[in-house]
Scaffold this motif. Structure first.
Motif, mmCIF file in Angstrom:
data_model
loop_
_atom_site.group_PDB
_atom_site.id
_atom_site.type_symbol
_atom_site.label_atom_id
_atom_site.label_comp_id
_atom_site.label_asym_id
_atom_site.label_seq_id
_atom_site.Cartn_x
_atom_site.Cartn_y
_atom_site.Cartn_z
ATOM 1 N N PHE A 53 -2.155 -5.192 5.723
ATOM 2 C CA PHE A 53 -1.194 -5.234 4.622
ATOM 3 C C PHE A 53 -1.924 -5.665 3.346
ATOM 4 O O PHE A 53 -2.781 -6.566 3.381
ATOM 5 C CB PHE A 53 -0.076 -6.227 4.930
ATOM 6 C CG PHE A 53 1.042 -5.610 5.708
ATOM 7 C CD1 PHE A 53 2.002 -4.829 5.079
ATOM 8 C CD2 PHE A 53 1.127 -5.795 7.079
ATOM 9 C CE1 PHE A 53 3.028 -4.241 5.800
ATOM 10 C CE2 PHE A 53 2.159 -5.202 7.816
ATOM 11 C CZ PHE A 53 3.105 -4.430 7.173
ATOM 12 N N GLY A 54 -1.537 -5.052 2.232
ATOM 13 C CA GLY A 54 -2.096 -5.441 0.947
ATOM 14 C C GLY A 54 -3.612 -5.489 0.997
ATOM 15 O O GLY A 54 -4.264 -4.507 1.353
ATOM 16 N N MET A 55 -4.177 -6.653 0.657
ATOM 17 C CA MET A 55 -5.639 -6.804 0.648
ATOM 18 C C MET A 55 -6.142 -7.582 1.859
ATOM 19 O O MET A 55 -7.252 -8.114 1.840
ATOM 20 C CB MET A 55 -6.067 -7.508 -0.622
ATOM 21 C CG MET A 55 -5.692 -6.691 -1.841
ATOM 22 S SD MET A 55 -6.147 -7.523 -3.358
ATOM 23 C CE MET A 55 -5.341 -6.435 -4.516
ATOM 24 N N ALA A 56 -5.329 -7.649 2.895
ATOM 25 C CA ALA A 56 -5.696 -8.457 4.066
ATOM 26 C C ALA A 56 -7.092 -8.116 4.580
ATOM 27 O O ALA A 56 -7.850 -8.997 4.977
ATOM 28 C CB ALA A 56 -4.657 -8.267 5.177
ATOM 29 N N ARG A 57 -7.455 -6.820 4.567
ATOM 30 C CA ARG A 57 -8.769 -6.412 5.079
ATOM 31 C C ARG A 57 -9.831 -6.373 3.994
ATOM 32 O O ARG A 57 -10.989 -6.703 4.252
ATOM 33 C CB ARG A 57 -8.685 -5.034 5.762
ATOM 34 C CG ARG A 57 -8.033 -5.030 7.093
ATOM 35 C CD ARG A 57 -8.817 -5.810 8.158
ATOM 36 N NE ARG A 57 -9.839 -5.012 8.819
ATOM 37 C CZ ARG A 57 -11.138 -5.302 8.837
ATOM 38 N NH1 ARG A 57 -11.590 -6.350 8.177
ATOM 39 N NH2 ARG A 57 -11.999 -4.551 9.482
ATOM 40 N N THR A 58 -9.460 -5.964 2.786
ATOM 41 C CA THR A 58 -10.490 -5.787 1.758
ATOM 42 C C THR A 58 -10.906 -7.101 1.106
ATOM 43 O O THR A 58 -12.018 -7.217 0.604
ATOM 44 C CB THR A 58 -10.032 -4.792 0.664
ATOM 45 O OG1 THR A 58 -8.734 -5.193 0.204
ATOM 46 C CG2 THR A 58 -9.952 -3.384 1.202
ATOM 47 N N ALA A 59 -10.027 -8.101 1.146
ATOM 48 C CA ALA A 59 -10.341 -9.377 0.486
ATOM 49 C C ALA A 59 -11.572 -10.041 1.099
ATOM 50 O O ALA A 59 -12.374 -10.649 0.398
ATOM 51 C CB ALA A 59 -9.139 -10.315 0.576
ATOM 52 N N SER A 60 -11.722 -9.894 2.404
ATOM 53 C CA SER A 60 -12.818 -10.580 3.088
ATOM 54 C C SER A 60 -13.999 -9.662 3.359
ATOM 55 O O SER A 60 -14.958 -10.027 4.033
ATOM 56 C CB SER A 60 -12.306 -11.141 4.420
ATOM 57 O OG SER A 60 -11.856 -10.069 5.230
ATOM 58 N N TYR A 103 6.964 2.974 3.814
ATOM 59 C CA TYR A 103 6.305 4.131 4.420
ATOM 60 C C TYR A 103 6.979 4.391 5.749
ATOM 61 O O TYR A 103 7.134 3.481 6.554
ATOM 62 C CB TYR A 103 4.817 3.864 4.647
ATOM 63 C CG TYR A 103 4.068 3.547 3.382
ATOM 64 C CD1 TYR A 103 3.399 4.547 2.684
ATOM 65 C CD2 TYR A 103 4.046 2.254 2.867
ATOM 66 C CE1 TYR A 103 2.716 4.263 1.507
ATOM 67 C CE2 TYR A 103 3.368 1.959 1.700
ATOM 68 C CZ TYR A 103 2.704 2.965 1.022
ATOM 69 O OH TYR A 103 2.035 2.690 -0.126
ATOM 70 N N LYS A 104 7.370 5.657 5.967
ATOM 71 C CA LYS A 104 8.034 6.023 7.212
ATOM 72 C C LYS A 104 6.996 6.465 8.244
ATOM 73 O O LYS A 104 5.949 6.997 7.895
ATOM 74 C CB LYS A 104 9.036 7.167 6.951
ATOM 75 C CG LYS A 104 10.089 6.831 5.896
ATOM 76 C CD LYS A 104 11.260 6.056 6.471
ATOM 77 C CE LYS A 104 12.167 5.470 5.409
ATOM 78 N NZ LYS A 104 13.174 6.380 4.901
ATOM 79 N N LYS A 116 6.158 -9.516 1.761
ATOM 80 C CA LYS A 116 6.698 -9.753 0.416
ATOM 81 C C LYS A 116 5.658 -10.431 -0.471
ATOM 82 O O LYS A 116 4.781 -11.142 0.035
ATOM 83 C CB LYS A 116 7.861 -10.730 0.528
ATOM 84 C CG LYS A 116 9.235 -10.105 0.586
ATOM 85 C CD LYS A 116 10.266 -11.172 0.838
ATOM 86 C CE LYS A 116 11.396 -11.144 -0.182
ATOM 87 N NZ LYS A 116 12.532 -11.970 0.272
ATOM 88 N N ASP A 117 5.831 -10.280 -1.787
ATOM 89 C CA ASP A 117 5.051 -11.057 -2.766
ATOM 90 C C ASP A 117 3.544 -10.959 -2.576
ATOM 91 O O ASP A 117 2.816 -11.926 -2.826
ATOM 92 C CB ASP A 117 5.477 -12.534 -2.733
ATOM 93 C CG ASP A 117 6.912 -12.713 -3.236
ATOM 94 O OD1 ASP A 117 7.337 -11.916 -4.101
ATOM 95 O OD2 ASP A 117 7.595 -13.633 -2.756
ATOM 96 N N VAL A 160 6.275 -4.586 0.682
ATOM 97 C CA VAL A 160 6.002 -3.339 1.392
ATOM 98 C C VAL A 160 6.533 -3.387 2.815
ATOM 99 O O VAL A 160 6.358 -4.384 3.518
ATOM 100 C CB VAL A 160 4.479 -3.061 1.430
ATOM 101 C CG1 VAL A 160 4.188 -1.775 2.208
ATOM 102 C CG2 VAL A 160 3.918 -2.944 0.021
ATOM 103 N N LYS A 161 7.169 -2.280 3.206
ATOM 104 C CA LYS A 161 7.621 -2.138 4.590
ATOM 105 C C LYS A 161 6.929 -0.913 5.194
ATOM 106 O O LYS A 161 6.921 0.162 4.594
ATOM 107 C CB LYS A 161 9.142 -1.951 4.605
ATOM 108 C CG LYS A 161 9.752 -2.093 5.983
ATOM 109 C CD LYS A 161 11.268 -1.948 5.932
ATOM 110 C CE LYS A 161 11.786 -1.747 7.360
ATOM 111 N NZ LYS A 161 13.212 -1.355 7.361
#
Lengths: 301, 301
Positions: free
Chosen positions: A274-281, A84-85, A22-23, A14-15
């Motif tokens: 990014f990704g689950m950076a916030r929801t994982a914890s 996402y722009k 990545k990944d 994702v950009k």
């Protein structure tokens, strides 16, 4: 009560204006589960390839998510690359998809999972979503999400599904595309007429609209100043909604309003990393702290 | 407490998917006054031409609006012709404007109006808005509205004005254009930094956002199924807001929230008819009835 989610597990690239990653662990079922696990037991139904990093599986397991119906197939894991722009952070521009193991997948449920009565069909090919029904013995609440791709290319299957589910979740663009109605209240009514008793329209930073024959309501979204990566926000939202409804075990007006508050609050965390950076914890306590702020945000006094 | 509004009085020709109407009473001051008169005494400061139908003046007077600072000049009344397309009822496409008497107008206040402490500068040329300040003896609350035309062509005057007012009202597009911020919370903060203590961002059918150093809140809009003509909705909104704040005589959190509720409710009537078809006959009681429905629409239980 437990909850089954069928959807994708992906490796995302994702950009966004905040950077590029990545990944990352992604996909509709993964984001959904990471949110719903705050409220109830979640059983994931999905497929990954042999290349799928075991750290991601271990991570999902560490969050209490049941992976016994996650199949590891010969082939490559589904990959999505998107951007996402700055001027429209709500809309993903898909740069590449690699379907991999999704192309030959047929979802299955373990015997002990067939009696689970709360089911969510997260964004996925409608023909695969339809296949899950044959396993369901005692469905109480079936929720459905989709996306523009399927509205355009598989609307017939999607419309068939809509007659079989109780709750339909769509974002504003999808609701308009599926109904041809620009006004969202009218769009919600049209969606209701297509089958589902409960219609939830997500409006991104503008909040959410709920519609049923009995009740209609709307909440603003939690005010997030910096959206880092909106990928999975809709799935996270649906996870909070279905997670709380499964836990509550009822569908009255008050419960529905609370479920939507949880949904919009959990989604607000998702977009902040990014990704689950916030929801994982994330813990339920943190969600409830923020929910108090949200409630004051649209309180009358 | 009384309220002065400076703005345009126009003859509007509007086409929407619901039909077309010619020679309607319109303009920012007229729509504002038609709404604010529900709450307090309104003194209109505007200009019309000799061609302006006396029935419109009589009509405004019959609504209790003070017209002693409405000048009747030699020349033609300001005319606006615009269209709203089906796929975006929030955005007016201007087809023609005839400035007429606006070109030579200089606003003035009668001696007895100079002590009125609530003032609204409705959408108008910022250089004309600036001219009103020399008459104001005891301003307590000065509100300001503008539009994209002035943001593009007279931003310097507009920015000067913003340092002189307490409350700034903008729609989402204007807020973004003036600040370069896509995120509305960030846009509100930037607008605050430009001067006004109170920032109100109108989001059309998505509701409203209020921002000050002390408090931030948001309400959804009343769910209107059929928008007939949105012309003047923003002015009607501002009229409800300023009208209630003038009547209340205070600016605490609770009063502000109530004022915004009135504002969004009155605006919802405006869009349901052409021109002032709905607001002309509106009573405060009708507004309050609908406000109860709106409050239930985003209530927690």
């Amino acid at each position: 009560m437990s909850l089954v989610v069928l959807g994708t597990v992906a490796l995302d690239h994702v950009k966004t204006p905040s950077g590029s990653k990545k990944d990352m662990l992604g996909g509709s079922a993964a984001h959904f589960a990471m949110s719903a696990r705050l409220f109830t037991d979640v059983h994931m139904v999905a497929v990954v390839g042999k290349d799928f990093p075991s750290k991601h599986l271990n991570f999902l397991r560490s969050k209490g998510i049941d992976l016994s119906s996650v199949k590891i197939s010969n082939g490559k894991t589904f990959r999505w690359r998107g951007e996402y722009k700055k001027d429209d952070l709500n809309t993903a521009v898909t740069l590449a998809t690699q379907l991999g193991v999704l192309q030959t997948y047929a979802p299955e449920l373990k015997e002990r999972q067939k009696n689970i009565s709360n089911i969510f069909l997260a964004n996925f090919d409608p023909d695969l979503q339809l296949q899950l029904f044959k396993y369901l013995k005692t469905p109480r609440l079936i929720g459905l999400d989709s996306m523009n791709l399927w509205i355009t290319h598989k609307q017939k299957s999607l419309r068939r599904l809509m007659k079989m589910v109780h709750l339909f979740v769509a974002n504003d663009g999808e609701a308009r595309a599926l109904t041809g109605e620009n006004n969202l209240i009218m769009a919600a009514k049209r969606l209701r007429a297509m089958g589902p008793r409960m219609i939830v329209i997500k409006k991104g930073e503008q909040g959410v609209l709920f519609y049923s024959d009995q009740v209609m309501f709307s909440f603003p979204a939690y005010p997030v100043e910096k959206v880092v990566d909106p990928t999975g926000a809709g799935d996270t939202f649906a996870g909070g909604l279905m997670g709380y409804l499964s836990k509550a075990g009822k569908l009255d007006d008050k419960t529905l309003r609370k479920a939507l508050l949880y949904a919009t609050t959990v989604a607000s965390f998702n977009v902040q990393g990014f990704g689950m950076a916030r929801t994982a914890s994330l813990s339920l306590r943190e969600v409830e702290e923020r929910m108090k702020v949200l409630v004051k945000f649209f309180a009358l006094t």
